[in-house]
Design an enzyme around this catalytic site. Structure first.
Site, PDB file in Angstrom:
ATOM      1  N   ASP A 166      40.024   8.432  21.259  1.00 11.13           N
ATOM      2  CA  ASP A 166      38.983   9.456  21.314  1.00 11.13           C
ATOM      3  C   ASP A 166      39.436  10.700  22.084  1.00 11.13           C
ATOM      4  OD1 ASP A 166      36.275  10.105  20.608  1.00 11.13           O
ATOM      5  OD2 ASP A 166      35.737   9.917  22.721  1.00 11.13           O
ATOM      6  N   HIS A 215      42.911  15.580  22.467  1.00 12.53           N
ATOM      7  CA  HIS A 215      42.714  16.620  23.484  1.00 12.53           C
ATOM      8  C   HIS A 215      43.811  16.638  24.559  1.00 12.53           C
ATOM      9  CE1 HIS A 215      38.950  16.882  21.528  1.00 12.53           C
ATOM     10  NE2 HIS A 215      38.355  15.905  22.161  1.00 12.53           N
ATOM     11  N   GLU A 248      34.767  12.620  32.573  1.00  4.64           N
ATOM     12  CA  GLU A 248      33.369  12.780  32.172  1.00  4.64           C
ATOM     13  C   GLU A 248      32.495  11.944  33.102  1.00  4.64           C
ATOM     14  OE1 GLU A 248      33.022  13.029  27.552  1.00  4.64           O
ATOM     15  OE2 GLU A 248      34.396  11.408  28.024  1.00  4.64           O
ATOM     16  N   LYS A 272      37.135  15.932  13.995  1.00  3.46           N
ATOM     17  CA  LYS A 272      37.804  14.752  14.535  1.00  3.46           C
ATOM     18  C   LYS A 272      36.899  13.536  14.358  1.00  3.46           C
ATOM     19  CE  LYS A 272      36.896  13.509  19.085  1.00  3.46           C
ATOM     20  NZ  LYS A 272      36.938  13.471  20.514  1.00  3.46           N
ATOM     21  N   LYS A 309      35.385   7.914  31.171  1.00  6.13           N
ATOM     22  CA  LYS A 309      33.929   8.117  31.200  1.00  6.13           C
ATOM     23  C   LYS A 309      33.384   7.542  32.497  1.00  6.13           C
ATOM     24  CE  LYS A 309      32.981   8.380  26.314  1.00  6.13           C
ATOM     25  NZ  LYS A 309      32.551   9.783  26.416  1.00  6.13           N
ATOM     26  N   HIS A 333      38.455  20.952  19.466  1.00  3.30           N
ATOM     27  CA  HIS A 333      37.735  22.060  20.083  1.00  3.30           C
ATOM     28  C   HIS A 333      38.304  22.443  21.448  1.00  3.30           C
ATOM     29  CE1 HIS A 333      35.446  18.750  21.932  1.00  3.30           C
ATOM     30  NE2 HIS A 333      35.210  19.599  22.903  1.00  3.30           N
ATOM     31  N   ARG A 377      22.301  15.220   2.367  1.00  4.22           N
ATOM     32  CA  ARG A 377      21.542  14.593   1.283  1.00  4.22           C
ATOM     33  C   ARG A 377      20.042  14.867   1.361  1.00  4.22           C
ATOM     34  NH1 ARG A 377      23.483   8.738   2.563  1.00  4.22           N
ATOM     35  NH2 ARG A 377      22.934   9.696   4.542  1.00  4.22           N
TER      36      ARG A 377
HETATM   37  P1  NAP Z   1      25.599  12.870  12.343  1.00  8.59           P
HETATM   38  O1  NAP Z   1      24.658  13.403  13.363  1.00  8.59           O
HETATM   39  O2  NAP Z   1      25.527  11.432  11.980  1.00  8.59           O
HETATM   40  O3  NAP Z   1      25.381  13.741  11.017  1.00  8.59           O
HETATM   41  C1  NAP Z   1      25.939  13.383   9.794  1.00  8.59           C
HETATM   42  C2  NAP Z   1      25.586  14.420   8.753  1.00  8.59           C
HETATM   43  O4  NAP Z   1      26.175  14.048   7.503  1.00  8.59           O
HETATM   44  C3  NAP Z   1      24.093  14.570   8.494  1.00  8.59           C
HETATM   45  O5  NAP Z   1      23.825  15.927   8.238  1.00  8.59           O
HETATM   46  C4  NAP Z   1      23.892  13.726   7.239  1.00  8.59           C
HETATM   47  O6  NAP Z   1      22.738  14.171   6.570  1.00  8.59           O
HETATM   48  C5  NAP Z   1      25.177  14.053   6.487  1.00  8.59           C
HETATM   49  N1  NAP Z   1      25.566  13.055   5.484  1.00  8.59           N
HETATM   50  C6  NAP Z   1      25.648  11.708   5.658  1.00  8.59           C
HETATM   51  N2  NAP Z   1      26.027  11.110   4.506  1.00  8.59           N
HETATM   52  C7  NAP Z   1      26.188  12.115   3.590  1.00  8.59           C
HETATM   53  C8  NAP Z   1      26.575  12.138   2.228  1.00  8.59           C
HETATM   54  N3  NAP Z   1      26.855  11.031   1.548  1.00  8.59           N
HETATM   55  N4  NAP Z   1      26.646  13.339   1.614  1.00  8.59           N
HETATM   56  C9  NAP Z   1      26.355  14.479   2.280  1.00  8.59           C
HETATM   57  N5  NAP Z   1      26.003  14.513   3.567  1.00  8.59           N
HETATM   58  C10 NAP Z   1      25.910  13.349   4.224  1.00  8.59           C
HETATM   59  O7  NAP Z   1      27.107  13.151  12.735  1.00  8.59           O
HETATM   60  P2  NAP Z   1      27.672  14.220  13.796  1.00  8.59           P
HETATM   61  O8  NAP Z   1      27.539  13.648  15.158  1.00  8.59           O
HETATM   62  O9  NAP Z   1      27.077  15.556  13.521  1.00  8.59           O
HETATM   63  O10 NAP Z   1      29.232  14.211  13.464  1.00  8.59           O
HETATM   64  C11 NAP Z   1      29.788  14.896  12.364  1.00  8.59           C
HETATM   65  C12 NAP Z   1      31.300  14.903  12.479  1.00  8.59           C
HETATM   66  O11 NAP Z   1      31.670  15.613  13.660  1.00  8.59           O
HETATM   67  C13 NAP Z   1      31.945  13.520  12.602  1.00  8.59           C
HETATM   68  O12 NAP Z   1      33.218  13.541  11.984  1.00  8.59           O
HETATM   69  C14 NAP Z   1      32.131  13.358  14.107  1.00  8.59           C
HETATM   70  O13 NAP Z   1      33.180  12.457  14.415  1.00  8.59           O
HETATM   71  C15 NAP Z   1      32.489  14.774  14.482  1.00  8.59           C
HETATM   72  N6  NAP Z   1      32.225  15.093  15.886  1.00  8.59           N
HETATM   73  C16 NAP Z   1      30.943  15.042  16.362  1.00  8.59           C
HETATM   74  C17 NAP Z   1      30.709  15.354  17.693  1.00  8.59           C
HETATM   75  C18 NAP Z   1      29.304  15.360  18.246  1.00  8.59           C
HETATM   76  O14 NAP Z   1      29.149  15.708  19.411  1.00  8.59           O
HETATM   77  N7  NAP Z   1      28.295  15.006  17.490  1.00  8.59           N
HETATM   78  C19 NAP Z   1      31.765  15.714  18.535  1.00  8.59           C
HETATM   79  C20 NAP Z   1      33.063  15.769  18.012  1.00  8.59           C
HETATM   80  C21 NAP Z   1      33.270  15.461  16.688  1.00  8.59           C
HETATM   81  P3  NAP Z   1      21.973  13.276   5.467  1.00  8.59           P
HETATM   82  O15 NAP Z   1      21.769  11.922   6.058  1.00  8.59           O
HETATM   83  O16 NAP Z   1      20.710  14.025   5.190  1.00  8.59           O
HETATM   84  O17 NAP Z   1      22.862  13.250   4.270  1.00  8.59           O
END
Ligand code: NAP
Length: 485
Positions: free
Chosen positions: A235, A240, A216, A148, A331, A178, A51
């Site tokens: 989780d 996994h 972990e 996930k 963890k 992954h 966004r």
């Molecule tokens: P995050 O850091 O909270 O990022 C969320 C992203 O979504 C941001 O780019 C945000 O940008 C965007 N967003 C939020 N609301 C939106 C909307 N209404 N329309 C369009 N974009 C929107 O989350 P993340 O940690 O990257 O995780 C993303 C996914 O990967 C999740 O499903 C999570 O469970 C999974 N995951 C993450 C990790 C990890 O290590 N981070 C590991 C495994 C899986 P804006 O606020 O600018 O819109």
């Protein structure tokens, strides 16, 4: 040895959530490494979508910073970074509204592979699927990548599968785990099915038991509020650990082809027996060694969420009946370690003195920290003094065995993203697999949730997990391998 990079077709990859943590830490650095390896075609485009109103230049600066943080210095020559950033575009899009969709549509080309990566909170998966479809962005060559967690129980996973199925064919849906992208996981299949040595012994007659550990050292970190609603079972185990169990236990597929492999994995999950209460242990870390306990980390003094699970799993089929699979994950354990240990049985009869006898053979498949395998075999202790046996490792650490090429083992995310572009679903979970996995874990979670007086067993932060988990194996006359790197 020369690394072979097989080029992929030109693509438009839209990363919803392109400014988020996962995109900055894993997805974009992974794509950059593929660019460096020469795998990204000149016509490839990666379009960040979120966004925030960043503009293309703003997005490129954000990703330049991410590369600085998450890619090693010596892999970032200025011209390479600039060349990669040229591939990046950005569109401000709201998954829940109409903002930006026309702009996104006009940015996409017709003649190339089109992939949409849903790297956003799962609460937005359905909205995104619906809008991508409603805006006419789905072509036969279109794929979606879903992060996930895929649901939080069987009912929600079913509902999400049904929702996705109204907009996409199953062949277009790539559910990421992954762990499946790790080099060693594929090597497990290469070792099992590419050698004559192992497969004849790969059954209950010759294998005493299997241990699968994902340990972990970190606590819940900044993810406390998410984690506290999830816990280790949802989780880690449902995805996994079960995937690792499936690849270890599955029958040989007829071909190394997506549905042949996934059919075999599904059969394993369906053959898993319900877990009786004494065969599962859940734990929660407590403050020790200067580290806070789980309750402080999640700021919820009453939480009964588990940060550790150990399970004695049994597969009721011809190959595995009588050979337990012990799973454990947690963890704040002593070391960061993911491995599968296959413990073979003792020889049927020893011709040596009882005190000369070696340990049973053991194959260890390490996923982290240093990917590789080692097989412990018995040999004679060198030198005079009669026949004394010792066991030694036949070490197949890739970095040692394969030289510099292996040091640059492709990261799981970059491999999986390239598989999406190639249209290869082998290392992605099929909808029925995910549902079957939830069907196995749901009753365990429900039994915990039904009685919130049941508290997880405590264990010291930085230790090996709760005593009860050790007892789970001692009861069977077995021991966990130490959590040690
Ligand atoms: P995050 O850091 O909270 O990022 C969320 C992203 O979504 C941001 O780019 C945000 O940008 C965007 N967003 C939020 N609301 C939106 C909307 N209404 N329309 C369009 N974009 C929107 O989350 P993340 O940690 O990257 O995780 C993303 C996914 O990967 C999740 O499903 C999570 O469970 C999974 N995951 C993450 C990790 C990890 O290590 N981070 C590991 C495994 C899986 P804006 O606020 O600018 O819109």
């Amino acid at each position: 040895m020369v690394s072979r990079v097989i080029p992929v077709d030109p693509f438009d990859l839209v990363i919803f959530g392109g400014t988020g943590d996962l995109a900055r830490r894993k997805i974009l650095p992974g794509l950059y490494r593929r660019y460096l390896a020469g795998q990204m075609p000149a016509e490839a485009r990666v379009i960040g979508a979120a966004r925030s109103d960043l503009g293309v230049e703003g997005y490129r600066s954000l990703i330049a910073e991410a590369l600085e943080e998450f890619v090693a210095d010596d892999m970032r020559p200025a011209e390479a970074v600039a060349g990669f950033l040229d591939h990046l575009g950005y569109v401000a899009v709201d998954a829940r509204g109409e903002t930006g969709w026309a702009d996104l549509t006009s940015n996409l080309r017709d003649s190339v592979v089109r992939a949409f990566y849903f790297s956003v909170t799962p609460a937005l998966f359905s909205d995104l699927a619906e809008r991508v479809h409603a805006h006419g962005l789905v072509e036969p060559d279109t794929r979606i990548v879903v992060e996930k967690p895929f649901g939080r129980d069987l009912a929600s996973a079913r509902a999400l599968n049904a929702e996705l199925a109204t907009h996409f064919d199953e062949s277009q849906i790539y559910r990421i785990d992954h762990y499946l992208g790790k080099e060693t996981v594929q090597n497990l299949m290469a070792v099992r099915f590419g050698n004559i040595l192992f497969e004849p012994l790969w059954n209950a007659q010759y294998i005493d038991h299997v241990q699968i550990t994902v340990a972990e050292t970190v606590g819940v970190g900044g993810r406390g509020s998410y984690y506290d609603k999830s816990g280790a079972m949802r989780d880690m185990v449902q995805n996994h650990l079960m995937q690792l169990l499936c690849l270890t236990a599955m029958e040989p597929p007829a071909q190394f082809e997506p549905d042949a492999v996934r059919d075999e994995k599904l059969k394993v999950i369906r053959a898993l027996q319900a877990v009786p209460e004494p065969d599962v242990v859940r734990g929660q870390y407590t403050a020790a060694g200067g580290m806070p306990g789980y309750l402080e980390d999640v700021e919820n003094p009453d939480s009964t969420t588990e940060s550790f699970v150990a399970i004695r799993a049994q597969i009721a089929n011809w190959r595995w009946s009588g050979t337990p699979f012990y799973l454990r994950t947690g963890k704040r354990l002593r070391a960061r370690l993911s491995e599968i240990v296959v413990r073979f049985k003792q020889t049927r009869h020893s011709i040596f003195d009882a005190d000369a006898r070696g340990a049973p053979n053991e194959l260890t498949i390490r996923l982290q920290p240093d990917e590789g395998m080692d097989l412990r075999v018995t040999i004679k202790e060198p030198g005079p003094g009669g026949m004394r046996l010792i066991d030694v490792p036949l070490d197949m650490t890739f970095a040692d065995a394969l030289g510099p090429d292996a040091e640059d083992v492709t990261d799981a995310y970059e491999r999986l993203i390239m598989d999406v572009i190639r249209g290869n679903q082998t290392l992605f979970m099929r909808g029925d697999e995910v549902e079957a996995a939830w069907a196995w874990t749901d009753p365990i979670i429900e039994s915990w949730e039904a009685d919130d007086r049941l508290r997880p067993a405590p264990y010291d932060a930085g230790g090996a997990g709760p005593e009860e988990a050790l007892a789970l194996m001692h009861r069977d006359g077995r021991r966990w391998k130490d959590i040690r790197t």
